[in-house]
Design an enzyme around this catalytic site. Structure first.
Site, mmCIF file in Angstrom:
data_model
loop_
_atom_site.group_PDB
_atom_site.id
_atom_site.type_symbol
_atom_site.label_atom_id
_atom_site.label_comp_id
_atom_site.label_asym_id
_atom_site.label_seq_id
_atom_site.Cartn_x
_atom_site.Cartn_y
_atom_site.Cartn_z
ATOM 1 C CB CYS A 70 -52.412 -37.369 -69.933
ATOM 2 S SG CYS A 70 -52.248 -38.123 -71.456
ATOM 3 C CB CYS A 73 -51.058 -33.004 -74.857
ATOM 4 S SG CYS A 73 -51.971 -33.675 -76.136
ATOM 5 C CB CYS A 148 -57.223 -39.409 -76.584
ATOM 6 S SG CYS A 148 -55.936 -38.349 -77.440
ATOM 7 C CD GLN A 249 -45.323 -39.809 -92.740
ATOM 8 O OE1 GLN A 249 -45.232 -39.236 -91.485
ATOM 9 N NE2 GLN A 249 -44.143 -40.292 -93.259
ATOM 10 C CG PHE A 276 -34.953 -43.753 -95.306
ATOM 11 C CD1 PHE A 276 -34.185 -44.690 -94.092
ATOM 12 C CD2 PHE A 276 -34.146 -42.935 -95.960
ATOM 13 C CE1 PHE A 276 -32.716 -44.469 -93.951
ATOM 14 C CE2 PHE A 276 -32.644 -42.883 -95.495
ATOM 15 C CZ PHE A 276 -32.134 -43.730 -94.627
ATOM 16 C CD GLU A 296 -38.489 -49.490 -95.298
ATOM 17 O OE1 GLU A 296 -38.497 -48.286 -95.296
ATOM 18 O OE2 GLU A 296 -38.256 -49.893 -93.936
ATOM 19 C CG ASP A 344 -40.011 -39.708 -94.366
ATOM 20 O OD1 ASP A 344 -39.657 -39.109 -93.271
ATOM 21 O OD2 ASP A 344 -41.350 -40.384 -94.407
ATOM 22 C CB CYS A 370 -40.178 -36.923 -87.325
ATOM 23 S SG CYS A 370 -39.035 -38.251 -87.036
HETATM 24 C C1 LIG Z 1 -39.972 -42.050 -90.972
HETATM 25 S S1 LIG Z 1 -40.192 -43.750 -91.815
HETATM 26 C C2 LIG Z 1 -40.879 -43.112 -93.321
HETATM 27 C C3 LIG Z 1 -41.620 -44.121 -94.169
HETATM 28 C C4 LIG Z 1 -42.107 -43.477 -95.455
HETATM 29 N N1 LIG Z 1 -41.542 -42.676 -95.988
HETATM 30 C C5 LIG Z 1 -43.517 -43.136 -95.113
HETATM 31 O O1 LIG Z 1 -43.690 -41.916 -95.163
HETATM 32 O O2 LIG Z 1 -44.406 -43.929 -94.574
HETATM 33 C C6 LIG Z 1 -38.692 -44.131 -91.921
HETATM 34 C C7 LIG Z 1 -38.646 -45.498 -92.573
HETATM 35 O O3 LIG Z 1 -37.223 -45.845 -92.769
HETATM 36 C C8 LIG Z 1 -36.906 -47.293 -92.763
HETATM 37 N N2 LIG Z 1 -35.655 -47.510 -92.104
HETATM 38 C C9 LIG Z 1 -35.186 -47.461 -90.681
HETATM 39 N N3 LIG Z 1 -33.691 -47.743 -90.842
HETATM 40 C C10 LIG Z 1 -33.383 -47.822 -91.981
HETATM 41 C C11 LIG Z 1 -32.422 -48.257 -92.590
HETATM 42 N N4 LIG Z 1 -31.133 -48.227 -91.853
HETATM 43 N N5 LIG Z 1 -32.071 -48.353 -93.803
HETATM 44 C C12 LIG Z 1 -33.143 -48.343 -94.605
HETATM 45 N N6 LIG Z 1 -34.705 -48.124 -94.286
HETATM 46 C C13 LIG Z 1 -34.598 -47.874 -92.897
HETATM 47 C C14 LIG Z 1 -38.035 -47.736 -91.479
HETATM 48 O O4 LIG Z 1 -38.165 -48.998 -91.654
HETATM 49 C C15 LIG Z 1 -39.126 -46.630 -91.978
HETATM 50 O O5 LIG Z 1 -40.049 -47.393 -92.740
#
Ligand SMILES: C[S@@+](CC[C@H](N)C(=O)[O-])C[C@H]1O[C@@H](n2cnc3c(N)ncnc32)[C@H](O)[C@@H]1O
Length: 412
Positions: A70, A73, A148, A249, A276, A296, A344, A370
Site C-alpha cells: 500500500c 505509508c 487501516c 486537519q 487562510f 479565507e 496557515d 505542511c
Molecule cells: C492548510 S488549510 C488551513 C485551514 C485552517 N487554518 C485550518 O487549520 O483548518 C489552507 C486554507 O487556505 C485556503 N486557501 C487556499 N488558497 C487560498 C487563497 N488563494 N486565498 C485565501 N485562502 C486560500 C483553503 O481554502 C484552506 O482553508
C-alpha cells in the site's frame, strides 16, 4: 535485468528512501535504512530491495500487513526515536537550504496510529470486482484495504460495509474518490467521480446506505444528498460543521497540539489576524481571548465558521472576510493596530502574503505549514524583513509518511 548487488545505505532521503552512493551516482532504495547492508536489484536510479543482510538497530516490525504494498505509508519500518529525528531533519534541511543553518528544531510532536480522522481513499471497478483502498506506491493500481491501522476506529468499522455499497454508485470509466471524516456526530462521507445520484433508484439506494451506515452526512460530486445530523467538530468553545469534503486537519491530536502552540505564542494579544483560516480551526480558539480578523478564500468555509462562532460559548468578535490572499494579500497597512498574526496556507505557501507581513510592525507572527520547502522560502522573506525565528516545532500530522507539519513562531 541487472543481477542483485550488495550495498550499504549511506543516508535516508527526504521521501524516506535509503540512498546508496553506487556506480558513480545515487541509488534510491525504498524501505532501506541508513547504515543497513542490503541486497538490491538496480533499476536505473532505483534499487528494488531484495533482502536485508545487516539490519539497522533502528529497524522495527511494521504495524500493517499491507506495508510495502500500500502506498499510504512509507516509514513503518523505523523505530520511533530514529523516525522522530528524521522528521526533525526534514525541517532542518529545508530551512538550511534558505540559509537558516544553525536553528534549533524542537523535537517532533508525535501522533499515534488509530488517530487519523480524515482520509481520502480510491475505489475502482475491474469488471465486477471492486478495489477499494489506497494507491500502490508509484503506481495507479489500487490496493484493497479493509482495515487501516492509522484510521480512527469509527472509520475502520465503516470500510467493509461501505465496500458493499460502492459498486452501486460507481461508473466503470472513472476511479471514485472517497473522502471520510469522522466527526463527533458521525461519519461525513463524500463521494466524488461517481454516478449522478440526485434522483430515482440511485438516490433511494444512497439514502439506504446512509441509514445503514448511520452516516451523519452523505455528499456526491460536490452536492449534499442527505444530512441526517450535522457533522460536528469541536474547535475550542465552538462546534464546527465543515463543508463537505473541505479542508480539516487530518488528526485531532495534531490539531490540538498546533492550536496550543499558537495560543501560547500569541499570549495576551488582544487583536489577532488569522489568514487562510478555513472553517475556524484556530480563529475560534483565538476568539476565546482576542478579537479576531479571519480571512479565507472559500466562501463555504467562512459560512461554517460564522455559524460555529454565533453558537460558540462566550467568544469575542470574529470579523470574517473572503479574500484571495495570493492575488490580494492583506496589506501591511491593514495589519496596524493588531498584536499578532497566524497564517496557515496550502502547500504552495504564502509568498505574496509574507512580503506584506515582512513590512508590518506586528510583534508576533505564527506560521503553520505542511510544506517545509515553501515554509523555508516564506520564513526567509520574514527574517529579511526584520523578524527573528523564536521557535520551530515539527508536528507528525501525517504519521509514517514523508510529510511533516510545522509551527514556527517569529517575533520583532
Ligand atoms: C492548510 S488549510 C488551513 C485551514 C485552517 N487554518 C485550518 O487549520 O483548518 C489552507 C486554507 O487556505 C485556503 N486557501 C487556499 N488558497 C487560498 C487563497 N488563494 N486565498 C485565501 N485562502 C486560500 C483553503 O481554502 C484552506 O482553508
Amino acid at each position: 535485468m541487472t543481477d542483485p548487488v550488495e550495498i550499504t545505505i549511506d543516508e535516508l532521503g527526504a521521501k524516506g528512501d535509503g540512498i546508496a552512493y553506487y556506480g558513480g551516482g545515487s541509488l534510491y532504495v525504498p524501505f532501506a535504512l541508513e547504515g543497513e547492508r542490503v541486497r538490491v536489484t538496480p533499476m536505473g536510479e532505483r534499487g528494488e530491495l531484495e533482502g536485508i543482510v545487516t539490519p539497522s538497530p533502528s529497524r522495527v516490525e511494521p504495524i500493517c500487513p499491507l506495508f510495502q504494498t500500500c502506498g499510504g505509508c512509507t516509514m513503518q519500518h523505523m523505530a520511533p526515536e530514529a523516525y522522530g529525528a528524521w522528521k526533525q531533519d526534514l525541517v532542518r534541511d529545508a530551512l538550511a537550504s534558505r540559509g537558516f543553518e544553525d536553528l534549533a528544531i524542537n523535537p517532533l510532536v508525535a501522533t499515534k496510529p488509530g488517530e487519523r480522522r480524515r482520509a481520502v481513499l480510491t475505489a475502482r471497478l475491474i469488471g465486477r470486482r471492486l478495489l477499494f483502498g489506497y494507491h500502490e506506491a508509484r503506481s495507479t493500481r489500487v490496493v484493497d484495504v479493509d482495515h487501516c491501522p492509522l484510521l480512527v476506529p469509527a472509520l475502520n468499522a465503516l470500510l467493509p460495509k461501505l465496500a458493499d455499497y460502492l459498486p452501486l454508485f460507481m461508473t466503470k470509466k472513472k476511479e471514485a474518490r472517497i473522502t471520510l471524516l469522522a466527526t463527533h456526530s458521525g461519519v461525513d462521507l463524500s463521494l466524488d467521480d461517481v454516478k449522478d445520484m440526485r434522483g430515482g433508484q440511485d438516490y433511494l439506494k444512497a439514502v439506504e446506505m446512509a441509514e445503514d451506515l448511520d452516516l451523519a452526512r452523505l455528499s456526491a460530486n460536490g452536492e449534499t444528498l442527505l444530512e441526517r445530523r450535522p457533522p460536528l467538530l469541536r474547535m475550542g468553545a465552538a462546534q464546527v460543521s465543515p463543508p463537505a469534503g473541505a479542508f480539516v486537519q487530518a488528526e485531532e491530536s495534531a490539531e490540538r497540539a498546533m492550536a496550543k502552540m499558537i495560543l501560547e505564542s500569541v499570549g495576551d494579544a488582544k487583536r489577532v489576524i488569522d489568514l487562510f483560516c478555513g472553517s475556524g480551526t484556530f480563529a475560534l480558539r483565538l476568539a476565546k481571548k482576542a478579537q479576531v480578523w479571519a480571512l479565507e478564500g472559500e466562501d463555504a468555509a467562512l459560512k461554517s465558521l460564522e455559524r460555529a462562532w454565533r453558537f460558540g460559548d462566550k467568544l469575542k468578535g470574529i470579523k470574517m472576510e473572503r479574500r484571495d490572499l495570493f492575488r490580494r494579500p492583506l496589506l501591511a497597512a491593514e495589519m496596524k493596530k493588531f498584536d499578532a498574526l497566524v497564517f496557515d496556507p496550502p502547500r504552495a505557501g504564502a509568498k505574496a502574503q509574507c512580503e506584506e507581513i515582512a513590512k508590518s510592525q506586528l510583534p508576533v507572527v505564527v506560521a503553520v505549514s505542511c510544506n517545509p520547502g515553501t515554509l523555508a522560502r516564506d520564513l526567509r522573506i520574514l527574517v529579511d524583513g526584520g523578524y527573528t525565528i523564536a521557535s520551530v516545532t515539527p508536528v507528525d500530522q501525517f504519521l509514517y509518511s514523508p510529510h511533516v507539519e510545522c509551527v514556527v513562531t517569529l517575533t520583532r
